[in-house]
Design a protein around this motif. Structure first.
Motif, PDB file in Angstrom:
ATOM      1  N   TYR A  55     -30.718 -27.476 -43.353  1.00 16.48           N
ATOM      2  CA  TYR A  55     -30.506 -26.237 -42.589  1.00 16.48           C
ATOM      3  C   TYR A  55     -31.664 -25.251 -42.736  1.00 16.48           C
ATOM      4  CZ  TYR A  55     -25.829 -28.201 -42.713  1.00 16.48           C
ATOM      5  OH  TYR A  55     -24.767 -29.050 -42.617  1.00 16.48           O
ATOM      6  N   CYS A  56     -32.857 -25.781 -42.779  1.00 18.53           N
ATOM      7  CA  CYS A  56     -34.042 -24.932 -42.933  1.00 18.53           C
ATOM      8  C   CYS A  56     -34.403 -24.316 -41.573  1.00 18.53           C
ATOM      9  CB  CYS A  56     -35.212 -25.748 -43.474  1.00 18.53           C
ATOM     10  SG  CYS A  56     -36.664 -24.743 -43.788  1.00 18.53           S
ATOM     11  N   ASP A  57     -34.526 -23.008 -41.560  1.00 17.42           N
ATOM     12  CA  ASP A  57     -34.879 -22.287 -40.336  1.00 17.42           C
ATOM     13  C   ASP A  57     -36.225 -21.555 -40.487  1.00 17.42           C
ATOM     14  OD1 ASP A  57     -34.135 -20.391 -42.150  1.00 17.42           O
ATOM     15  OD2 ASP A  57     -32.784 -19.315 -40.804  1.00 17.42           O
ATOM     16  N   GLU A  58     -37.100 -22.121 -41.296  1.00 14.98           N
ATOM     17  CA  GLU A  58     -38.365 -21.461 -41.619  1.00 14.98           C
ATOM     18  C   GLU A  58     -39.247 -21.266 -40.373  1.00 14.98           C
ATOM     19  OE1 GLU A  58     -40.729 -19.900 -44.923  1.00 14.98           O
ATOM     20  OE2 GLU A  58     -38.651 -20.403 -44.659  1.00 14.98           O
ATOM     21  N   SER A  59     -39.287 -22.232 -39.471  1.00 16.31           N
ATOM     22  CA  SER A  59     -40.107 -22.090 -38.249  1.00 16.31           C
ATOM     23  C   SER A  59     -39.603 -20.937 -37.391  1.00 16.31           C
ATOM     24  CB  SER A  59     -40.090 -23.379 -37.440  1.00 16.31           C
ATOM     25  OG  SER A  59     -40.690 -24.415 -38.161  1.00 16.31           O
ATOM     26  N   ASP A  60     -38.284 -20.856 -37.226  1.00 15.50           N
ATOM     27  CA  ASP A  60     -37.711 -19.740 -36.456  1.00 15.50           C
ATOM     28  C   ASP A  60     -37.971 -18.413 -37.150  1.00 15.50           C
ATOM     29  OD1 ASP A  60     -36.728 -21.575 -34.644  1.00 15.50           O
ATOM     30  OD2 ASP A  60     -34.771 -21.703 -35.624  1.00 15.50           O
ATOM     31  N   ARG A  61     -37.921 -18.424 -38.454  1.00 13.97           N
ATOM     32  CA  ARG A  61     -38.139 -17.207 -39.243  1.00 13.97           C
ATOM     33  C   ARG A  61     -39.575 -16.718 -39.105  1.00 13.97           C
ATOM     34  NH1 ARG A  61     -38.521 -16.208 -45.259  1.00 13.97           N
ATOM     35  NH2 ARG A  61     -37.749 -14.102 -45.426  1.00 13.97           N
ATOM     36  N   ILE A  62     -40.526 -17.638 -39.094  1.00 13.15           N
ATOM     37  CA  ILE A  62     -41.930 -17.267 -38.937  1.00 13.15           C
ATOM     38  C   ILE A  62     -42.157 -16.637 -37.561  1.00 13.15           C
ATOM     39  CG2 ILE A  62     -44.266 -18.226 -38.682  1.00 13.15           C
ATOM     40  CD1 ILE A  62     -43.517 -20.191 -40.972  1.00 13.15           C
ATOM     41  N   GLU A  63     -41.566 -17.218 -36.522  1.00  8.48           N
ATOM     42  CA  GLU A  63     -41.704 -16.655 -35.176  1.00  8.48           C
ATOM     43  C   GLU A  63     -41.064 -15.272 -35.085  1.00  8.48           C
ATOM     44  OE1 GLU A  63     -43.591 -17.769 -32.683  1.00  8.48           O
ATOM     45  OE2 GLU A  63     -44.202 -19.254 -34.171  1.00  8.48           O
ATOM     46  N   GLU A  64     -39.916 -15.100 -35.731  1.00  7.00           N
ATOM     47  CA  GLU A  64     -39.253 -13.791 -35.744  1.00  7.00           C
ATOM     48  C   GLU A  64     -40.084 -12.764 -36.505  1.00  7.00           C
ATOM     49  OE1 GLU A  64     -36.053 -11.071 -34.979  1.00  7.00           O
ATOM     50  OE2 GLU A  64     -36.725 -12.925 -34.062  1.00  7.00           O
ATOM     51  N   LEU A  65     -40.703 -13.195 -37.612  1.00 10.19           N
ATOM     52  CA  LEU A  65     -41.581 -12.298 -38.365  1.00 10.19           C
ATOM     53  C   LEU A  65     -42.778 -11.866 -37.517  1.00 10.19           C
ATOM     54  CD1 LEU A  65     -41.614 -13.852 -41.925  1.00 10.19           C
ATOM     55  CD2 LEU A  65     -40.942 -11.526 -41.342  1.00 10.19           C
ATOM     56  N   LYS A  66     -43.365 -12.793 -36.763  1.00 15.48           N
ATOM     57  CA  LYS A  66     -44.477 -12.442 -35.878  1.00 15.48           C
ATOM     58  C   LYS A  66     -44.048 -11.391 -34.862  1.00 15.48           C
ATOM     59  CE  LYS A  66     -47.264 -16.621 -35.686  1.00 15.48           C
ATOM     60  NZ  LYS A  66     -47.720 -17.716 -34.814  1.00 15.48           N
ATOM     61  N   ARG A  67     -42.881 -11.589 -34.287  1.00 16.00           N
ATOM     62  CA  ARG A  67     -42.389 -10.666 -33.270  1.00 16.00           C
ATOM     63  C   ARG A  67     -42.157  -9.273 -33.858  1.00 16.00           C
ATOM     64  NH1 ARG A  67     -38.149  -8.243 -31.673  1.00 16.00           N
ATOM     65  NH2 ARG A  67     -36.753  -9.160 -33.208  1.00 16.00           N
ATOM     66  N   VAL A  68     -41.459  -9.222 -34.984  1.00 14.86           N
ATOM     67  CA  VAL A  68     -41.131  -7.933 -35.608  1.00 14.86           C
ATOM     68  C   VAL A  68     -42.389  -7.257 -36.164  1.00 14.86           C
ATOM     69  CG1 VAL A  68     -39.855  -6.867 -37.515  1.00 14.86           C
ATOM     70  CG2 VAL A  68     -38.753  -8.572 -36.084  1.00 14.86           C
ATOM     71  N   PHE A  69     -43.301  -8.024 -36.723  1.00 12.47           N
ATOM     72  CA  PHE A  69     -44.554  -7.467 -37.240  1.00 12.47           C
ATOM     73  C   PHE A  69     -45.380  -6.868 -36.107  1.00 12.47           C
ATOM     74  CE2 PHE A  69     -48.864  -8.417 -39.349  1.00 12.47           C
ATOM     75  CZ  PHE A  69     -48.850  -7.247 -40.077  1.00 12.47           C
ATOM     76  N   GLY A  70     -45.470  -7.563 -34.988  1.00 14.73           N
ATOM     77  CA  GLY A  70     -46.183  -7.035 -33.824  1.00 14.73           C
ATOM     78  C   GLY A  70     -45.542  -5.766 -33.301  1.00 14.73           C
ATOM     79  N   GLU A  71     -44.221  -5.761 -33.240  1.00 15.08           N
ATOM     80  CA  GLU A  71     -43.482  -4.571 -32.802  1.00 15.08           C
ATOM     81  C   GLU A  71     -43.743  -3.401 -33.746  1.00 15.08           C
ATOM     82  OE1 GLU A  71     -38.838  -3.416 -32.872  1.00 15.08           O
ATOM     83  OE2 GLU A  71     -39.306  -5.319 -31.893  1.00 15.08           O
ATOM     84  N   ALA A  72     -43.749  -3.687 -35.044  1.00 20.04           N
ATOM     85  CA  ALA A  72     -43.983  -2.633 -36.037  1.00 20.04           C
ATOM     86  C   ALA A  72     -45.402  -2.074 -35.930  1.00 20.04           C
ATOM     87  CB  ALA A  72     -43.734  -3.175 -37.443  1.00 20.04           C
ATOM     88  N   LEU A  73     -46.391  -2.951 -35.753  1.00 19.65           N
ATOM     89  CA  LEU A  73     -47.775  -2.483 -35.661  1.00 19.65           C
ATOM     90  C   LEU A  73     -48.005  -1.600 -34.443  1.00 19.65           C
ATOM     91  CD1 LEU A  73     -49.773  -5.661 -36.713  1.00 19.65           C
ATOM     92  CD2 LEU A  73     -49.657  -3.504 -37.939  1.00 19.65           C
ATOM     93  N   THR A  74     -47.345  -1.925 -33.333  1.00 23.72           N
ATOM     94  CA  THR A  74     -47.540  -1.120 -32.129  1.00 23.72           C
ATOM     95  C   THR A  74     -46.726   0.172 -32.147  1.00 23.72           C
ATOM     96  OG1 THR A  74     -45.848  -2.380 -30.949  1.00 23.72           O
ATOM     97  CG2 THR A  74     -48.130  -3.097 -30.692  1.00 23.72           C
ATOM     98  N   THR A  75     -45.655   0.215 -32.942  1.00 16.41           N
ATOM     99  CA  THR A  75     -44.779   1.373 -32.958  1.00 16.41           C
ATOM    100  C   THR A  75     -45.157   2.397 -34.035  1.00 16.41           C
ATOM    101  OG1 THR A  75     -42.977  -0.021 -32.179  1.00 16.41           O
ATOM    102  CG2 THR A  75     -42.370   2.101 -33.111  1.00 16.41           C
ATOM    103  N   VAL A  76     -45.419   1.932 -35.238  1.00 15.70           N
ATOM    104  CA  VAL A  76     -45.635   2.812 -36.390  1.00 15.70           C
ATOM    105  C   VAL A  76     -47.122   3.129 -36.539  1.00 15.70           C
ATOM    106  CG1 VAL A  76     -45.328   3.006 -38.887  1.00 15.70           C
ATOM    107  CG2 VAL A  76     -43.625   1.823 -37.524  1.00 15.70           C
ATOM    108  N   ASP A  77     -47.439   4.389 -36.766  1.00 16.41           N
ATOM    109  CA  ASP A  77     -48.829   4.800 -36.925  1.00 16.41           C
ATOM    110  C   ASP A  77     -49.306   4.728 -38.375  1.00 16.41           C
ATOM    111  OD1 ASP A  77     -49.278   5.328 -34.229  1.00 16.41           O
ATOM    112  OD2 ASP A  77     -48.409   7.324 -34.398  1.00 16.41           O
ATOM    113  N   ASP A  78     -48.435   5.002 -39.320  1.00 15.63           N
ATOM    114  CA  ASP A  78     -48.807   5.053 -40.728  1.00 15.63           C
ATOM    115  C   ASP A  78     -48.479   3.725 -41.404  1.00 15.63           C
ATOM    116  OD1 ASP A  78     -49.546   5.912 -43.224  1.00 15.63           O
ATOM    117  OD2 ASP A  78     -47.772   7.152 -43.548  1.00 15.63           O
TER     118      ASP A  78
END
Length: 149
Positions: A37-60
Motif C-alpha cells: 500500500y505504498c503511495d510514495e509516487s502520489d505523495r511526491i506529486e502532491e508535494l510538488k503541487r503544494v510546494f508550487g502553490e506555496a511558492l507562488t502564494t507566500v512571500d516570506d
C-alpha cells in the motif's frame, strides 16, 4: 508614444507574472514497490503541487512551512523543513523510502523593473554594454533563473 509602448509591454507580460520551476532532487520511488500500500509516487506529486502553490502564494520563506503544513491533503501528513540557499528554496520531507528533497525557484514579476529585466534576459541582451547599472543585477538574476534546469 512612450505611454503606448509601456501599456503594450505591460499587457504582453501581465499574463505570466509568476514564473516557477520545481526540481525533484532526491527521494525517487521505484516501482514496483516492496512496501504494501505504498503511495510514495502520489505523495511526491502532491508535494510538488503544494510546494508550487506555496511558492507562488507566500512571500516570506519563513512562512512556507506553515503554509504547507496547513494544507489539507491526505498524502501530506509529516512536518516539513524549508531551507533557502541563494535564490533556491528547498523542501525536505521524510518519506517511506528516505527523505524527499525538492528545489523551488520562483520569480514574481510584480514590478516594471523585474518585468523589463525578465524580458531582456529572455532576449539574451549583453547587459554589460548597454544596460544602466540599476538593471544590471536584476537582469543577471533573471538570466540565472532561466538557465536553471
Amino acid at each position: 508614444q512612450a505611454y503606448n509602448c509601456l501599456i503594450h509591454f505591460y499587457k504582453r507580460f501581465n499574463l505570466n507574472m509568476i514564473h516557477l520551476k520545481i526540481f525533484h532532487r532526491h527521494g525517487y520511488h521505484a516501482t514496483p514497490c516492496h512496501v504494501p500500500y505504498c503511495d510514495e509516487s502520489d505523495r511526491i506529486e502532491e508535494l510538488k503541487r503544494v510546494f508550487g502553490e506555496a511558492l507562488t502564494t507566500v512571500d516570506d520563506p519563513s512562512e512556507l512551512a506553515n503554509y504547507i503544513n496547513t494544507r489539507k491533503s491526505r498524502l501530506i501528513v509529516d512536518k516539513c523543513m524549508i531551507v533557502t540557499v541563494s535564490f533556491s528554496t528547498f523542501l525536505v520531507v521524510g518519506g517511506k523510502h528516505g527523505n524527499i528533497i525538492m528545489e523551488g525557484l520562483v520569480q514574481k514579476l510584480d514590478t516594471l523593473k523585474k518585468t523589463a529585466a525578465f524580458a531582456l534576459a529572455k532576449m539574451d541582451v549583453d547587459e554589460k554594454e548597454i544596460l544602466p547599472k540599476t538593471l544590471l543585477r536584476t537582469v543577471e538574476e533573471m538570466k540565472d533563473f532561466l538557465r536553471r534546469k
